[in-house]
Design a protein around this motif. Structure first.
Motif, PDB file in Angstrom:
ATOM      1  N   PRO A 387       0.867  -1.218  -0.144  1.00 20.19           N
ATOM      2  CA  PRO A 387       0.099  -0.146   0.096  1.00 20.19           C
ATOM      3  C   PRO A 387       0.830   1.293  -0.138  1.00 20.19           C
ATOM      4  O   PRO A 387       0.474   2.367  -0.494  1.00 20.19           O
ATOM      5  CB  PRO A 387      -0.834  -0.011   1.268  1.00 20.19           C
ATOM      6  N   CYS A 388       2.043   1.061   0.551  1.00 22.96           N
ATOM      7  CA  CYS A 388       2.854   2.373   0.566  1.00 22.96           C
ATOM      8  C   CYS A 388       3.072   2.836  -0.880  1.00 22.96           C
ATOM      9  O   CYS A 388       3.550   4.159  -1.186  1.00 22.96           O
ATOM     10  CB  CYS A 388       4.260   2.199   1.179  1.00 22.96           C
ATOM     11  N   LYS A 389       2.900   2.215  -1.951  1.00 23.59           N
ATOM     12  CA  LYS A 389       3.229   2.599  -3.406  1.00 23.59           C
ATOM     13  C   LYS A 389       2.299   3.596  -3.786  1.00 23.59           C
ATOM     14  O   LYS A 389       2.004   4.168  -4.800  1.00 23.59           O
ATOM     15  CB  LYS A 389       3.231   1.708  -4.252  1.00 23.59           C
ATOM     16  N   PHE A 390       0.809   3.729  -2.931  1.00 24.89           N
ATOM     17  CA  PHE A 390      -0.207   4.536  -3.497  1.00 24.89           C
ATOM     18  C   PHE A 390      -0.653   5.669  -2.173  1.00 24.89           C
ATOM     19  O   PHE A 390      -1.643   5.473  -1.967  1.00 24.89           O
ATOM     20  CB  PHE A 390      -1.222   3.572  -4.025  1.00 24.89           C
ATOM     21  N   ASP A 392      -1.436   8.753  -2.039  1.00 27.64           N
ATOM     22  CA  ASP A 392      -2.464   9.746  -2.505  1.00 27.64           C
ATOM     23  C   ASP A 392      -4.087   9.151  -2.174  1.00 27.64           C
ATOM     24  O   ASP A 392      -4.858   9.851  -2.167  1.00 27.64           O
ATOM     25  CB  ASP A 392      -2.242  10.247  -3.758  1.00 27.64           C
ATOM     26  N   VAL A 393      -4.156   7.917  -2.009  1.00 26.16           N
ATOM     27  CA  VAL A 393      -5.529   7.472  -2.200  1.00 26.16           C
ATOM     28  C   VAL A 393      -6.061   7.019  -0.680  1.00 26.16           C
ATOM     29  O   VAL A 393      -7.304   6.774  -0.609  1.00 26.16           O
ATOM     30  CB  VAL A 393      -5.658   6.005  -2.817  1.00 26.16           C
ATOM     31  N   PHE A 394      -5.278   6.997   0.326  1.00 26.11           N
ATOM     32  CA  PHE A 394      -5.557   6.782   1.741  1.00 26.11           C
ATOM     33  C   PHE A 394      -6.262   8.104   2.618  1.00 26.11           C
ATOM     34  O   PHE A 394      -5.371   9.135   2.406  1.00 26.11           O
ATOM     35  CB  PHE A 394      -4.545   6.221   2.400  1.00 26.11           C
ATOM     36  N   THR A 395      -6.754   7.743   3.269  1.00 28.06           N
ATOM     37  CA  THR A 395      -7.173   8.884   4.429  1.00 28.06           C
ATOM     38  C   THR A 395      -6.091   8.895   5.292  1.00 28.06           C
ATOM     39  O   THR A 395      -5.190   8.122   5.277  1.00 28.06           O
ATOM     40  CB  THR A 395      -8.360   8.724   5.308  1.00 28.06           C
ATOM     41  N   ASP A 396      -5.969  10.201   6.135  1.00 30.40           N
ATOM     42  CA  ASP A 396      -4.620  10.394   6.984  1.00 30.40           C
ATOM     43  C   ASP A 396      -4.513   9.246   7.867  1.00 30.40           C
ATOM     44  O   ASP A 396      -3.466   8.646   8.582  1.00 30.40           O
ATOM     45  CB  ASP A 396      -4.853  11.561   7.757  1.00 30.40           C
ATOM     46  N   GLU A 397      -5.854   8.625   8.657  1.00 24.54           N
ATOM     47  CA  GLU A 397      -5.907   7.573   9.517  1.00 24.54           C
ATOM     48  C   GLU A 397      -5.212   6.329   8.902  1.00 24.54           C
ATOM     49  O   GLU A 397      -4.622   5.545   9.527  1.00 24.54           O
ATOM     50  CB  GLU A 397      -7.247   7.292   9.941  1.00 24.54           C
ATOM     51  N   VAL A 398      -5.610   5.864   7.703  1.00 24.47           N
ATOM     52  CA  VAL A 398      -5.393   4.862   7.162  1.00 24.47           C
ATOM     53  C   VAL A 398      -3.681   5.090   6.713  1.00 24.47           C
ATOM     54  O   VAL A 398      -2.864   3.692   6.873  1.00 24.47           O
ATOM     55  CB  VAL A 398      -6.102   4.328   5.765  1.00 24.47           C
ATOM     56  N   ALA A 399      -3.336   6.081   6.210  1.00 16.65           N
ATOM     57  CA  ALA A 399      -1.857   6.267   5.955  1.00 16.65           C
ATOM     58  C   ALA A 399      -0.877   6.011   6.962  1.00 16.65           C
ATOM     59  O   ALA A 399       0.210   5.604   7.001  1.00 16.65           O
ATOM     60  CB  ALA A 399      -1.879   7.584   5.233  1.00 16.65           C
ATOM     61  N   ALA A 401      -1.065   4.159   9.062  1.00 12.50           N
ATOM     62  CA  ALA A 401      -1.040   2.631   9.714  1.00 12.50           C
ATOM     63  C   ALA A 401      -0.004   1.962   8.840  1.00 12.50           C
ATOM     64  O   ALA A 401       0.322   0.842   9.050  1.00 12.50           O
ATOM     65  CB  ALA A 401      -2.222   2.102   9.880  1.00 12.50           C
ATOM     66  N   ILE A 402       0.322   2.583   7.705  1.00 13.83           N
ATOM     67  CA  ILE A 402       1.341   1.854   6.687  1.00 13.83           C
ATOM     68  C   ILE A 402       2.653   1.985   7.395  1.00 13.83           C
ATOM     69  O   ILE A 402       3.254   3.024   7.656  1.00 13.83           O
ATOM     70  CB  ILE A 402       1.187   2.569   5.347  1.00 13.83           C
ATOM     71  N   LYS A 403       3.307   0.716   7.164  1.00 14.25           N
ATOM     72  CA  LYS A 403       4.685   0.768   7.590  1.00 14.25           C
ATOM     73  C   LYS A 403       5.520   0.733   6.231  1.00 14.25           C
ATOM     74  O   LYS A 403       5.307  -0.081   5.429  1.00 14.25           O
ATOM     75  CB  LYS A 403       4.954  -0.682   8.323  1.00 14.25           C
ATOM     76  N   VAL A 404       6.251   1.762   5.924  1.00 20.40           N
ATOM     77  CA  VAL A 404       6.962   1.982   4.733  1.00 20.40           C
ATOM     78  C   VAL A 404       8.371   1.389   4.987  1.00 20.40           C
ATOM     79  O   VAL A 404       9.306   1.596   5.650  1.00 20.40           O
ATOM     80  CB  VAL A 404       7.300   3.595   4.380  1.00 20.40           C
ATOM     81  N   PRO A 405       8.684   0.365   3.830  1.00 23.41           N
ATOM     82  CA  PRO A 405       9.701  -0.574   3.801  1.00 23.41           C
ATOM     83  C   PRO A 405      10.879   0.529   3.646  1.00 23.41           C
ATOM     84  O   PRO A 405      10.927   1.647   2.909  1.00 23.41           O
ATOM     85  CB  PRO A 405       9.497  -1.508   2.618  1.00 23.41           C
TER      86      PRO A 405
END
Length: 436
Positions: A387-390, A392-399, A401-405
């Motif tokens: 999901p880190c590749k996209f 711009d599509v996430f809300t701040d809350e969801v973004a 939670a993403i762990k960027v490699p």
């Protein structure tokens, strides 16, 4: 094992020629002269095999002696050196994570296997191999990393301007060495058309040794079968033997590989073709009329394909009874608003973040399960990209939670190296000839 053109079964070549030529001059796609059935002993021991062991058995059956066993085993172990876990989200819903390779997308399976196959076949003193690849997002990054530094090869990646994510573009354009990127002022279909036309251009084929790294290349398709067998093996270990796969579908190589695995004996109950607004195949499954159309841009950009190339392979696999496709595959399509709703629903329900392509596959699976209630059939949806590749599509809350490699963080600040071109073939051809 010989491979024939889907446009002319009499046109047959050896595996090496199919890999290097990529697409026959008649504009068909290569398919094996017969699809091998894996033995009972393989399936009887499937739950005991590792992913590389599964990959070796499947590749050995498909290549049928084209590469010696020990060399093939080494290629597989080098190429498929990452995991593809099946993760349980609820009792009958699992996600197959295919983003643990170097480019964080399922395309790593095909790109890494193919690059090593080509390298094995290349002999000292042979003409440089020019690899042309069109990408709607993830293919380019996987191919770039798969071929980076491979001797005697040069990769030219065509991608649609403004239609890939920032991280995808960084993966395409910051490599240097033997990788070069062309930013095409058009759609993915335009990029794909340029690549296909290059393969049928006499002057270019006399000047260069051209091949493709798109899923039109049979060496990309074969390794994508590996993770279907491996997913099934993981489910067997959990006591589950009936499965339906929901596949995010753009150029239809991914689900095509699943169908190839099914033809080889993998006991899949059903397939779901999940698309965005580019719904050529779901429309066909509903109406029986196959009608390609211009692609439209969506937030699930890797699936923005209006005329999927690999449909020719699927039609070929079922040429004796094309109506059987409709019995084995259901098609679902969703727009951007529904995709974003699905992303939020997955996060709220499981505290799990999915990319927009994966969200579509989840939504299609849930819709299919409502219509096909069965307690003993396990649904698996394919997660095709991190999901880190996209972002711009996430809300701040969801973004959040993403762990960027770490590999993504390393791309920051790297200089973009890309040549801007129009979508006309003459301009593309001129670039190739002038930059030999």
């Amino acid at each position: 094992m010989n491979f024939y053109s889907t446009n002319n079964t009499a046109h047959q070549v050896e595996f090496k020629d199919a890999v290097f030529n990529s697409m026959p001059q008649d504009k068909g796609l290569y398919m094996p002269e017969h699809i091998p059935q894996l033995p009972y002993s393989f399936f009887n021991n499937l739950d005991q095999y590792t992913l590389p062991e599964i990959a070796f058995h499947v590749a050995k059956a498909m290549l049928d002696g084209a590469i010696p066993d020990e060399d093939l085993k080494a290629i597989v172990h080098d190429a498929i050196n990452f995991l593809a876990p099946v993760v349980k989200l609820e009792e009958q819903v699992y996600v197959l994570e295919l983003f643990h390779g170097p480019s964080l997308a399922f395309k790593d399976f095909g790109a890494r296997f193919m690059s090593r196959i080509m390298s094995w076949f290349l002999e000292d003193g042979e003409k440089q191999l020019d690899v042309l690849v069109a990408t709607s997002g993830d293919t380019g990054g996987a191919v770039a990393l798969g071929f980076l530094g491979v001797p005697n090869t040069r990769v030219t990646i065509l991608y649609p301007k403004g239609k890939v994510s920032d991280i995808q573009e960084q993966q395409l354009t910051t490599n240097g060495q033997n990788i070069r990127a062309l930013e095409i002022d058009g759609t993915f279909d335009d990029c794909q058309a340029l690549v296909k036309q290059a393969f049928t251009d006499k002057e270019l084929n006399e000047k260069f040794r051209l091949t493709s790294a798109n899923s039109i290349n049979i060496a990309r398709l074969i390794p994508q079968t590996f993770y279907y067998f491996n997913a099934y093996a993981q489910l067997l270990r959990q006591g589950k033997s009936k499965v339906v796969f929901s596949v995010p579908s753009g150029n239809f190589g991914n689900i095509g590989a699943g169908l190839l695995a099914w033809k080889m004996g993998l006991p899949v109950e059903h397939f779901i073709a999940a698309t965005n607004a580019n719904d050529t195949v779901p429309a066909f499954l509903k109406t029986g009329v196959y009608e390609p159309k211009p692609s439209v841009q969506t937030i699930s950009n890797a699936m923005d394909v209006g005329n999927p190339s690999n449909w020719a392979r699927i039609a070929d696999m079922f040429k004796d009874d094309l109506s059987a496709v409709g019995k084995l595959i259901d098609g679902y399509s969703y727009n951007d608003e529904e995709t974003q709703q699905a992303i939020q629903e997955v996060f709220d329900e499981y505290n799990y973040v999915v990319c927009p392509h994966t969200a579509i596959a989840w939504k299609a699976l849930k819709a299919w399960q409502v219509q096909n209630t069965s307690e003993d059939v396990t649904g698996v949806f394919l997660s095709t990209a991190h999901p880190c590749k996209f972002p711009d599509v996430f809300t701040d809350e969801v973004a959040a939670a993403i762990k960027v490699p770490a590999s993504v963080k390393e791309l920051e600040g790297k200089e973009k190296q890309a040549v801007a071109l129009g979508k006309d073939f003459e301009g593309f051809k001129e670039f190739l000839l002038e930059n030999n």
